[in-house]
Design a protein around this motif. Sequence first.
Motif, short mmCIF file in Angstrom:
data_model
loop_
_atom_site.label_atom_id
_atom_site.label_comp_id
_atom_site.label_asym_id
_atom_site.label_seq_id
_atom_site.Cartn_x
_atom_site.Cartn_y
_atom_site.Cartn_z
N ALA A 101 16.17 0.32 3.76
CA ALA A 101 16.49 1.35 2.53
C ALA A 101 16.79 2.04 1.32
CB ALA A 101 17.26 1.83 3.25
N LYS A 102 17.28 0.67 1.03
CA LYS A 102 18.15 0.63 -0.73
C LYS A 102 16.50 0.05 -1.43
CE LYS A 102 21.02 -2.16 -3.54
NZ LYS A 102 22.00 -3.28 -4.38
N ARG A 103 16.05 -0.31 -0.95
CA ARG A 103 14.76 -1.26 -1.56
C ARG A 103 14.17 0.29 -1.88
NH1 ARG A 103 16.31 -5.79 0.02
NH2 ARG A 103 15.08 -5.36 2.01
N ALA A 104 13.66 1.35 -0.44
CA ALA A 104 12.89 2.40 -0.79
C ALA A 104 13.24 3.64 -1.60
CB ALA A 104 13.00 2.94 0.77
N TYR A 105 14.65 3.66 -1.18
CA TYR A 105 15.39 4.31 -2.54
C TYR A 105 15.42 4.48 -3.47
CZ TYR A 105 18.78 7.84 -4.61
OH TYR A 105 19.01 8.68 -5.72
N GLU A 106 15.16 2.76 -4.48
CA GLU A 106 14.77 2.90 -4.89
C GLU A 106 13.39 2.87 -5.97
OE1 GLU A 106 16.01 -1.56 -4.88
OE2 GLU A 106 18.24 -0.78 -6.24
N LEU A 107 12.51 3.38 -5.00
CA LEU A 107 11.14 3.07 -5.46
C LEU A 107 10.96 4.64 -5.42
CD1 LEU A 107 7.78 2.33 -5.63
CD2 LEU A 107 8.36 3.48 -2.67
N TYR A 108 12.12 5.29 -4.63
CA TYR A 108 11.71 6.67 -5.03
C TYR A 108 12.55 7.46 -6.44
CZ TYR A 108 14.17 11.43 -5.42
OH TYR A 108 14.80 11.90 -6.07
N GLU A 109 13.36 6.41 -6.38
CA GLU A 109 14.11 6.78 -7.89
C GLU A 109 13.09 6.03 -8.95
OE1 GLU A 109 17.81 7.61 -9.64
OE2 GLU A 109 18.30 8.86 -7.54
N ARG A 110 12.30 5.14 -8.78
CA ARG A 110 11.84 4.63 -10.14
C ARG A 110 10.32 6.04 -10.12
NH1 ARG A 110 11.55 0.40 -8.05
NH2 ARG A 110 9.56 0.23 -7.11
N GLU A 111 9.68 6.53 -9.12
CA GLU A 111 8.13 6.21 -9.11
C GLU A 111 7.86 7.80 -8.79
OE1 GLU A 111 5.62 4.42 -9.94
OE2 GLU A 111 6.20 3.15 -10.26
N LEU A 112 9.45 8.34 -7.70
CA LEU A 112 8.54 9.76 -6.59
C LEU A 112 9.56 10.90 -7.68
CD1 LEU A 112 8.21 8.62 -3.59
CD2 LEU A 112 6.40 9.07 -4.88
N ASP A 137 1.35 -0.75 0.12
CA ASP A 137 -0.27 -0.71 0.12
C ASP A 137 0.78 1.20 0.03
OD1 ASP A 137 -2.37 -1.64 0.25
OD2 ASP A 137 -2.09 -1.61 2.48
N VAL A 138 2.26 1.07 -0.41
CA VAL A 138 3.00 1.79 -0.38
C VAL A 138 2.55 3.30 -0.89
CG1 VAL A 138 4.47 1.97 -2.26
CG2 VAL A 138 5.48 3.31 -0.73
N VAL A 139 1.95 3.15 -1.67
CA VAL A 139 1.62 5.19 -2.87
C VAL A 139 -0.01 4.99 -1.93
CG1 VAL A 139 0.21 5.36 -5.04
CG2 VAL A 139 1.74 4.03 -5.03
N GLU A 140 -0.58 4.76 -1.51
CA GLU A 140 -1.46 5.45 -0.74
C GLU A 140 -0.74 5.82 0.33
OE1 GLU A 140 -6.17 3.91 2.31
OE2 GLU A 140 -4.95 2.55 0.60
N ARG A 141 -0.39 4.93 1.54
CA ARG A 141 0.91 5.81 2.39
C ARG A 141 1.68 6.52 2.44
NH1 ARG A 141 2.15 0.86 6.09
NH2 ARG A 141 0.63 -0.44 6.68
#
Length: 142
Positions: free
Chosen positions: A103-114, A51-55
């Motif tokens: 932390a790496k997976r969260a940063y990769e999400l940032y790079e890709r989506e945000l 649910d990362v997008v909603e959160r």
Amino acid sequence: MSGFVRPAELDEISSEIEGAKLDEEEQFKRKKEQAKRELHEAFMARDVHPDVVERVNNAVRIAARLGNHQLEVLTFACSYCNDGGRRINNLLPDWPTSLEGFAKRAYELYERELKPLGFKVTAQVVSYEGGVPGNIAMYLKW
């Protein structure tokens, strides 16, 4: 003839008590180290929540309503970085390469989506333990 306790017996009592205290301290230390290992393993294995997008959307909207332009999204021990937090502490531009686990997976999400949406991410050491970096916080900015 005397019924008094002898100094040697008192020394023995003191030694037993000291030994018990040392055993208790050692057991506490082992439990603390085990908990620390388990926390590290959980952090390394953790994945981004479905649910990362909603959160994220809810959190940044609330922060914006409060007049903020950034949000602390993650904190973790410097020891979870592959360099002990050195790159982040020294504000090196390649600091994301030091991230590991969640932390790496969260940063990769940032790079890709945000990042493509205009968000920015920063990280900084937020605590020191004995003069050494202790914890890192990552912030999402807009």
